[in-house]
Design an enzyme around this catalytic site. Structure first.
Site, short mmCIF file in Angstrom:
data_model
loop_
_atom_site.label_atom_id
_atom_site.label_comp_id
_atom_site.label_asym_id
_atom_site.label_seq_id
_atom_site.Cartn_x
_atom_site.Cartn_y
_atom_site.Cartn_z
N HIS A 61 -8.00 -2.46 80.61
CA HIS A 61 -6.85 -2.70 81.18
C HIS A 61 -6.66 -0.81 81.57
O HIS A 61 -5.30 -0.97 81.96
CB HIS A 61 -6.18 -2.76 80.05
CG HIS A 61 -6.15 -4.14 79.67
ND1 HIS A 61 -5.42 -5.05 78.02
CD2 HIS A 61 -6.07 -6.05 80.07
CE1 HIS A 61 -6.23 -6.10 78.14
NE2 HIS A 61 -7.03 -6.35 79.85
N VAL A 110 -5.74 0.90 76.49
CA VAL A 110 -5.88 2.50 77.83
C VAL A 110 -5.22 3.97 76.79
O VAL A 110 -4.76 4.57 77.97
CB VAL A 110 -4.18 2.02 78.52
CG1 VAL A 110 -4.46 0.27 79.28
CG2 VAL A 110 -3.04 1.54 77.84
N CYS A 163 -1.96 4.25 98.49
CA CYS A 163 -3.33 4.67 98.96
C CYS A 163 -4.15 5.01 97.99
O CYS A 163 -5.17 5.87 98.12
CB CYS A 163 -2.60 6.14 99.55
SG CYS A 163 -2.71 7.27 98.89
N ASN A 177 -9.91 -8.09 61.77
CA ASN A 177 -8.30 -7.84 62.47
C ASN A 177 -7.46 -8.58 60.79
O ASN A 177 -8.20 -9.47 60.44
CB ASN A 177 -7.94 -9.07 63.71
CG ASN A 177 -6.66 -9.14 64.26
OD1 ASN A 177 -6.59 -7.71 65.03
ND2 ASN A 177 -6.55 -9.51 64.03
N GLN A 201 -9.90 -3.13 75.21
CA GLN A 201 -8.04 -3.68 76.06
C GLN A 201 -7.05 -2.62 75.89
O GLN A 201 -6.37 -2.74 76.63
CB GLN A 201 -7.74 -4.41 75.11
CG GLN A 201 -8.72 -5.67 74.96
CD GLN A 201 -8.54 -7.51 74.29
OE1 GLN A 201 -8.25 -6.92 73.09
NE2 GLN A 201 -7.29 -7.95 74.69
N ARG A 253 1.16 -7.53 69.88
CA ARG A 253 1.28 -8.84 70.10
C ARG A 253 1.47 -9.49 68.34
O ARG A 253 1.49 -10.34 68.04
CB ARG A 253 0.51 -9.54 70.36
CG ARG A 253 0.42 -10.10 72.29
CD ARG A 253 -0.49 -10.94 72.92
NE ARG A 253 0.34 -11.12 73.82
CZ ARG A 253 -0.12 -10.14 74.95
NH1 ARG A 253 -0.39 -8.73 74.75
NH2 ARG A 253 0.43 -10.37 75.94
N ALA A 267 -5.83 -3.51 70.29
CA ALA A 267 -4.05 -2.23 69.56
C ALA A 267 -4.89 -2.11 68.30
O ALA A 267 -3.90 -0.85 68.06
CB ALA A 267 -3.09 -3.01 69.91
#
Length: 240
Positions: free
Chosen positions: A109, A91, A120, A208, A89, A22, A10
Site C-alpha cells: 500500500h 505504510v 508528474c 491475530n 499492508q 478495521r 496494522a
C-alpha cells in the site's frame, strides 16, 4: 533453505502507538467519514478534503512511531540467516526502521514517509511537505509542475503497483512458511495471499486477535498479543 514470508497488517504496529483501521476500535469504525480523506476521487476533486487530509497527516503518529518488539523479531529472524521476505499492508516503514533491508520488504500500500505528485509523479519526503503545511500552505502543490500532491500510499480507488503485487505473488507461491500477523485478512488482494500460500503447500500461521476468513485454512492460529507471541514464534525458524 526455508523461505519464510510474513504478511503484516496494522496489528503489528499498534504497540508502536499507531491505531489500526478495521479492528473493534479501529479508525474506520469510530469515524467512517475519515475514509473520504484517503479516497482518491474525493481527494482529487475536493480541496477541503485535501486540506483535512494534510491536517490529518500532520497529526498522525505514524512518522513519530518507533519499531516495537514484533518488528525487531522479524529483523532478528533475517539476521539469523533465515530467508525472510516481508509483505506489508502497512505504510509506516517500521520494518525498515527496525533494520529489515528495504529490498526484502514489499509495501503493498505504499509509504506514508514520502509524497508523490499526481501529475508528474515527482517524489519527495513527507516531512518536507508537512513543513510547508506548518508554514501556512494548507494544500501544497508540486514544486515541479504545480500538480496536486498526495502521500505515496495507495488510496481507496487506486490500484496496487503491479510490480510490487507480482513480487508478492511470487514470494507467496515459493515460501515454505507463510505467517499472517496483525491483519484481518479482509482487504483484497492482500488477504488472498494467505489462501494462495496454503494452496502451494506452505504452512499457514495466523497471528491475530480476532478471527479471520482464512482461519479454516491455517495450520496454526495464535491469539496471544503480537508483541510477545511473534518473537516466540519466529525463534522456531532461526538458523542459529
Amino acid at each position: 533453505m526455508t523461505l519464510v514470508a510474513i504478511l503484516s497488517g496494522a496489528g503489528i504496529s499498534t504497540d508502536s502507538g499507531i491505531p489500526d483501521y478495521r479492528g473493534p476500535n479501529g479508525l474506520w469504525r469510530r469515524d467512517p467519514g475519515a475514509e473520504k480523506l484517503v479516497t482518491y476521487d474525493s481527494y482529487m476533486t475536493d480541496a477541503d478534503i485535501r486540506r483535512r487530509s494534510w491536517r490529518m497527516r500532520g497529526e498522525s503518529r505514524t512518522l513519530r512511531a518507533r519499531p516495537n518488539a514484533a518488528h525487531e523479531a522479524v529483523t532478528e529472524l533475517e539476521r539469523s540467516g533465515t530467508a525472510v521476505r516481508v509483505i506489508t499492508q502497512n505504510v509506516d516503514g517500521l520494518h525498515q526502521l527496525a533494520g529489515m533491508p528495504a529490498r526484502k520488504v514489499l509495501e503493498l500500500h505504499g509509504t506514508a514517509r514520502a509524497i508523490a505528485c499526481t501529475r508528474c509523479r515527482a517524489r519527495s519526503s513527507m516531512k518536507e511537505a508537512l513543513d510547508r503545511v506548518a508554514a501556512g500552505e494548507d494544500d501544497p502543490r508540486c514544486r515541479v509542475c504545480g500538480g496536486i500532491l498526495k502521500s505515496a500510499t495507495v488510496m481507496f480507488g487506486e490500484r496496487l503497483d503491479p510490480e510490487v503485487l507480482a513480487a508478492a505473488l511470487a514470494i507467496t507461491k515459493a515460501c515454505e512458511v507463510f505467517i499472517a500477523v496483525g491483519t484481518t485478512l479482509q482487504v483484497q488482494p492482500a488477504a488472498a495471499l494467505a489462501g494462495l500460500a496454503a494452496d502451494h503447500g506452505a504452512r499457514l500461521i495466523v497471528v491475530n486477535a480476532e478471527p479471520t476468513p482464512y482461519d479454516d485454512r491455517a495450520d496454526e492460529i495464535v491469539r496471544e498479543p503480537i508483541g510477545t507471541a511473534l518473537p516466540a514464534l519466529l525463534k522456531r525458524y532461526h538458523r542459529n
